[in-house]
Design a protein around this motif. Structure first.
Motif, PDB file in Angstrom:
ATOM      1  N   ASP A  95       0.947  -1.529  -0.109  1.00 48.55           N
ATOM      2  CA  ASP A  95      -0.018  -0.092  -0.767  1.00 48.55           C
ATOM      3  C   ASP A  95       0.695   1.447   0.035  1.00 48.55           C
ATOM      4  OD1 ASP A  95      -2.507   0.998   0.004  1.00 48.55           O
ATOM      5  OD2 ASP A  95      -2.424   1.514   2.079  1.00 48.55           O
ATOM      6  N   THR A  96       1.706   1.008   0.821  1.00 52.38           N
ATOM      7  CA  THR A  96       2.603   2.545   0.632  1.00 52.38           C
ATOM      8  C   THR A  96       3.937   2.701  -0.719  1.00 52.38           C
ATOM      9  OG1 THR A  96       2.846   2.386   3.476  1.00 52.38           O
ATOM     10  CG2 THR A  96       5.034   3.730   2.289  1.00 52.38           C
ATOM     11  N   ALA A  97       4.004   1.453  -1.157  1.00 54.15           N
ATOM     12  CA  ALA A  97       4.726   1.879  -2.639  1.00 54.15           C
ATOM     13  C   ALA A  97       3.399   1.755  -3.330  1.00 54.15           C
ATOM     14  CB  ALA A  97       4.859   0.148  -2.732  1.00 54.15           C
ATOM     15  N   ILE A  98       3.332   1.590  -3.577  1.00 57.37           N
ATOM     16  CA  ILE A  98       1.529   2.307  -4.685  1.00 57.37           C
ATOM     17  C   ILE A  98       1.452   3.910  -4.687  1.00 57.37           C
ATOM     18  CG2 ILE A  98      -0.701   1.877  -5.453  1.00 57.37           C
ATOM     19  CD1 ILE A  98      -0.441  -1.137  -5.085  1.00 57.37           C
ATOM     20  N   ASN A  99       1.414   3.927  -2.839  1.00 52.87           N
ATOM     21  CA  ASN A  99       0.776   5.176  -2.676  1.00 52.87           C
ATOM     22  C   ASN A  99       1.313   5.782  -3.057  1.00 52.87           C
ATOM     23  OD1 ASN A  99      -2.150   4.529  -1.830  1.00 52.87           O
ATOM     24  ND2 ASN A  99      -1.456   4.664   0.082  1.00 52.87           N
ATOM     25  N   SER A 132      -5.991  -9.562   0.300  1.00 57.03           N
ATOM     26  CA  SER A 132      -5.577  -8.149   0.632  1.00 57.03           C
ATOM     27  C   SER A 132      -4.442  -7.282  -0.369  1.00 57.03           C
ATOM     28  CB  SER A 132      -5.053  -8.531   2.079  1.00 57.03           C
ATOM     29  OG  SER A 132      -3.604  -9.215   1.857  1.00 57.03           O
ATOM     30  N   LEU A 133      -3.322  -8.498  -0.647  1.00 58.26           N
ATOM     31  CA  LEU A 133      -2.604  -7.853  -1.825  1.00 58.26           C
ATOM     32  C   LEU A 133      -3.885  -7.153  -2.908  1.00 58.26           C
ATOM     33  CD1 LEU A 133      -0.252  -9.639  -2.021  1.00 58.26           C
ATOM     34  CD2 LEU A 133      -0.149  -7.767  -0.631  1.00 58.26           C
ATOM     35  N   THR A 134      -4.620  -7.779  -3.622  1.00 55.67           N
ATOM     36  CA  THR A 134      -4.857  -7.810  -5.142  1.00 55.67           C
ATOM     37  C   THR A 134      -6.013  -6.261  -4.337  1.00 55.67           C
ATOM     38  OG1 THR A 134      -6.953 -10.036  -4.408  1.00 55.67           O
ATOM     39  CG2 THR A 134      -4.833 -10.446  -5.567  1.00 55.67           C
ATOM     40  N   LYS A 135      -6.845  -6.527  -3.956  1.00 53.59           N
ATOM     41  CA  LYS A 135      -7.871  -5.692  -2.657  1.00 53.59           C
ATOM     42  C   LYS A 135      -6.974  -3.740  -3.071  1.00 53.59           C
ATOM     43  CE  LYS A 135     -11.087  -3.689   1.023  1.00 53.59           C
ATOM     44  NZ  LYS A 135     -10.905  -3.819   1.977  1.00 53.59           N
ATOM     45  N   ILE A 136      -5.892  -4.011  -2.349  1.00 54.00           N
ATOM     46  CA  ILE A 136      -4.812  -2.623  -2.899  1.00 54.00           C
ATOM     47  C   ILE A 136      -5.185  -2.243  -4.237  1.00 54.00           C
ATOM     48  CG2 ILE A 136      -2.297  -1.687  -2.223  1.00 54.00           C
ATOM     49  CD1 ILE A 136      -2.590  -3.308   0.136  1.00 54.00           C
ATOM     50  N   ALA A 137      -4.744  -3.629  -4.910  1.00 57.05           N
ATOM     51  CA  ALA A 137      -4.117  -3.455  -6.856  1.00 57.05           C
ATOM     52  C   ALA A 137      -5.612  -3.221  -7.113  1.00 57.05           C
ATOM     53  CB  ALA A 137      -4.174  -4.664  -7.094  1.00 57.05           C
ATOM     54  N   LYS A 138      -6.676  -3.491  -6.964  1.00 61.16           N
ATOM     55  CA  LYS A 138      -7.928  -2.693  -7.776  1.00 61.16           C
ATOM     56  C   LYS A 138      -8.476  -1.810  -6.948  1.00 61.16           C
ATOM     57  CE  LYS A 138      -8.090  -7.170  -9.544  1.00 61.16           C
ATOM     58  NZ  LYS A 138      -7.418  -7.282 -10.846  1.00 61.16           N
ATOM     59  N   ASN A 139      -7.618  -1.675  -5.911  1.00 59.10           N
ATOM     60  CA  ASN A 139      -8.570  -0.364  -5.105  1.00 59.10           C
ATOM     61  C   ASN A 139      -7.719   1.003  -6.202  1.00 59.10           C
ATOM     62  OD1 ASN A 139     -10.541  -0.875  -4.012  1.00 59.10           O
ATOM     63  ND2 ASN A 139      -9.031  -0.776  -1.416  1.00 59.10           N
TER      64      ASN A 139
END
Lengths: 350, 350, 350, 350
Positions: free
Chosen positions: A119-123, A157-164
């Motif tokens: 999440d931190t990295a994507i943000n 929990s990972l793919t949810k972050i990706a999809k968001n």
């Protein structure tokens, strides 16, 4: 006593027989063979994905790099674990096939990405302007490079972050079957039901001779993938021999049986190692790979008796203090026997 | 009556048997298998080239693209015939693997480059300054894409120009054996003794399942080639099955026998076609491929009876005037029989 | 009160005048102008490097990417600091120009690489086999992205590791002059005498309009660099205007005066900020960039009064608790005045 | 007597003055300067294209390569004339920026593509399967490299073929203004009203210092273009100096006046040359470039007197038979005077 890798073992006899059986008469080249139709049908059934597009290549690196390239622009980041295969073991194939994308390395215990770190990295990337590499696909390896398995909850929990974040998801399933057996779930649950868009579905490490399927759950990507495969030199003219392997692999649950055997031997090896005083485990054993540590004297006895496996990291040496603990990676495959393991344990114990 | 391509036929039984025989126990992965040592030894012997470096890949496109990339800077020109495979049939693989080199197209009758045209093209590039793409390797295809064969004199007339210009020479030998049989010379004469630096030595079209050797007559290129192969996803983990094919191919002159059979059938087919009134040949028949023209009615009868081959160009149609002459490409392979040909001729004649 | 970047300020009048003066009559294009000869001569003299090859481009990203590409194979790693410009601010230009090399991120306090971390990273890569990205060049940024300066000892502690590993060294000198003034050494000492092979010598941020020199201390790389520059679209036809800028920049120590002024203003700004209670510094101030933290109320007053600078990280907001400390980056340039700074301080204080 | 190129001449005084005027105070970097807003407004007005997106770069090669890369997949063909700038004079920049697309060379008299040849080439590619490079954009150069101008009818005969094939159209307008003056049409008619999607709008050759606009008539491509520009190192930090040039160029019809002057001098030079007995023209003179042939003695006199121009092809020599006819390219620019031409003619005549 071969535990160096699951790619050192033989192919399952069913695979070889299927190749021999496919060698009759003429067949259309370049993936237009009848066996490929059977493969597509079987994979769609197994994955409960009637629209999935299926392509075969011969190496895991090709499957990963082509699948990722289809999902990635050159100016994007591929998020993956710091010790993932695509980062550490493919000589930059993802960078080559994507024309220079960046791999964004995510930490996490036991080879599994920490969702908060992702999440931190994507943000961080999501704030990107024109000066910065942009966000791109997430790549999850299951079974991981450290022999652990992402649970469905963990995947989600990972793919949810990706999809968001609006980014697609790739799964490196070089050891997909081992993870599936470990989880006891369905292939659909491990993939598209959990947000996976493109899967590298491994055959080679699990008893094939050399075949991996790339499964595109989104058919829109099909033609681009085909062009990339050809352009990469990965479209086989005598494709029927790839088809034959994958078809046999998926027939009568062979792929599940092979992975079950490898995982069972992994569990047995872990159990027997744990009985040796002083042995500790670097990572939990959840599939067919064991990361364990024991004293140098035990390594010396085992290796001198012909046991073949890698130290972890690989530059440890047999020379030195007898009592020093050295970690090793041991990999079981479908052909590993209890006898192999018993011999190994016997020599370690001394 | 399958004459569509030499990649539609089966593998020779010796190849399949060798794969099955190789499937015993454990083997080192990634080209470190013992069979690969045998392959290297055999190729060095066959080519009288004790220092040659040999690598295996599974497709001809990979062999060509990796070999050329090792010889080419991104800002260089690869000189090749206008109808060469690397230009027409690899979806830009040379451009991909070289990171954007240009293919300089050389004309010449019957698929063979005209030395004068090559000379002109190289001289044009040789005047190049910083604004221009620079001169790069020459790539010769033997057997050519139009079924003809470069003689040794012809090869040397091209490589001499290349050597004078200081540029290296690649040979696309997807049908190397067919050319060799046609010429009756030695492999060394066809290659390094005639100025070839890197050879794609084909196995797939001539009876293997899927294997090509890249032979580097200059060992300095070895490590770069290895990195490019891995990075391209073309390094096989279970490499022994590539080795087994190539080893069997080179054992007891199997490769020569297979090519002899294919060439003999090519000659027989050309002879029988020539007996049909109105048939003409687009290119001379010198190996296993025939480019011939006859009336549409004959095509219609043959194809309706199940003959499988490509029109040349491929967009001709069976619909139209009976008497119109349409050209076709017919390819014989090691498994082609006189009976196949007799049937084809029977239906064409009607 | 413009402290957003040293690229927001005007060019020095001498630079504009030189451009106007160069605009007389005809000049050879593409770097063959007479002024370029003067530039080369001046840089060789300034750097005590009579064999150095000098090229001009218009942007720092072009200078870095082209210089690095000349030193790097696609399958190599470029070692650089985690917060270096080439990693964070060039949208993957190094990956693009190198055709997919990997950036190996080295940690270290205050934007300076820790030699031990570099050593570890290189050793990790140095063990690399064919599966792994190989070691490649080291890239040092001086002045760093966090406003600190590598001392000569620090540079040499890094380049010594590089030289022992056989890898070349690039210096990103977008703010080279600021570092030089800070160190009080010679240009030669900061570069080739300390092991630097290729230098991006910045002009733009230090008072030019848009020009950077790439200095190759190894002349062997010259032709490849020229081709890469052209192919990248960075060879200017009316090159004289680049030459004119760089020539003026190097005349009568203009470049040193401009950097001295910027550094002096940096020191003055740091001094004045330090007098404000509650201010702290994120990194030491060693050149013309200040990284400092103070309360939100002070930021609000300053920014509402027209001060222009970036929060650090940039997503801080003026909305929130008055007393919360927020860090910012403030950059002085040659045109910054004491009055600008006094005004800023005045508003922060409130 | 400088006729070597239109990039050897000075910039127009208005351009230099605009740069000097822009050098006051601070300005937002990276294209966010106020002058850029003015540029976008002017180009939208001039082209009657209120939604067009405009970007500035400093070289024609950058404009072409970035524009084409935005329109092209790596596995596609860019159709262009055999002697186009992108094929002959950019050292493979299109291949570099597109990651390996192929240039499909179309013949046609006087540097203008023959529509029938384009149609044949596209149809050839349109039949392409997975083995073949796919169809991609059409690139038209106007003014052509041989000094001729495509009429609107000619442009439309090409773009109609492209549109029917579903491929986008790029125009290399390095000498756009010269063609526009020659045609006497509107900028909109020469571009989007005739099917052009992306335009390289040249400033440098027509009196600027170094600036080209890329005009995207389709705004969907904007963000990708921005990322490609940055990644290519072509986003200027002190962007205001590019803006200032383009803004001045478009003010008070400066760009049209400069091109008119260059074209008028081209016509005058052609007229005067035609009066010399034995002179012939290689291509018709339609803008500011003349391709003419006369005897070596005339060349010798002119060049010895200081005339500067290129032979065509460039490797002709002054040594040899006095009477032999040698062709040359002579380029007029906005600063060319009748006196320059009269002197040249005087020396040729002898």
């Amino acid at each position: 006593m071969f535990f160096a890798s699951d790619n050192g073992g033989p192919a399952a006899p069913e695979i070889i027989n299927a190749i021999a059986a496919a060698n009759a008469g003429y067949a259309s080249a370049y993936g237009n063979d009848d066996l490929m139709d059977a493969v597509t049908h079987k994979i769609r059934t197994v994955f409960e994905a009637p629209d999935a597009i299926v392509y075969l290549v011969a190496t895991g690196t090709a499957a990963n790099a082509l699948g990722l390239a289809t999902l990635t622009q050159p100016w994007q980041t591929i998020y993956c674990h710091r010790v993932s295969h695509i980062e550490e073991d493919e000589c930059g194939a993802p960078e080559f096939y994507t024309n220079g994308a960046k791999l964004g390395l995510i930490d996490g215990a036991d080879g599994r990405m920490d969702p908060a770190a992702l999440d931190t990295a994507i943000n961080h990337t999501a704030r990107a302007g024109v000066h910065n590499v942009q966000k791109g696909p997430l790549s999850i390896t299951n079974t991981t490079e450290t022999g652990t398995v992402y649970t469905l909850d963990h995947i989600r929990s990972l793919t949810k972050i990706a999809k968001n974040a609006g980014i697609p998801v790739h799964m490196d399933g070089a050891r997909f079957a081992n993870a599936l057996i470990s989880l006891g779930c369905t292939p659909a649950e491990m993939t598209w039901k959990s947000g996976v868009d493109v899967l590298s579905f491994g055959g080679t490490k699990n008893g094939c001779m050399g075949v991996e399927a790339v499964v595109l759950f989104n058919p829109d990507l099909a033609w681009e993938f085909e062009l990339r495969r050809k352009r990469g030199g990965h479209l086989f003219s005598k494709h029927r021999y790839l088809s034959a392997q994958m078809n046999a692999y998926l027939t009568d649950d062979l792929w599940l049986q092979l992975a079950t055997q490898a995982n069972d031997m992994g569990a047995y090896l872990a159990q027997e190692l744990s009985k040796i005083a002083g042995t500790s485990f670097v990572h939990p054993t959840e599939a067919n790979m064991i990361f364990a540590s024991w004293d140098r004297a035990g390594h010396r006895r085992a290796q001198n008796a012909g046991a073949y496996y890698y130290f972890w990291p690989s530059d440890y040496s047999l020379d030195g203090d007898d009592d020093e603990k050295l970690a090793a990676r041991l990999v079981c495959n479908w052909a590993t026997t209890k006898d192999d393991i018993d011999q190994l344990i016997h020599h370690i114990k001394g």
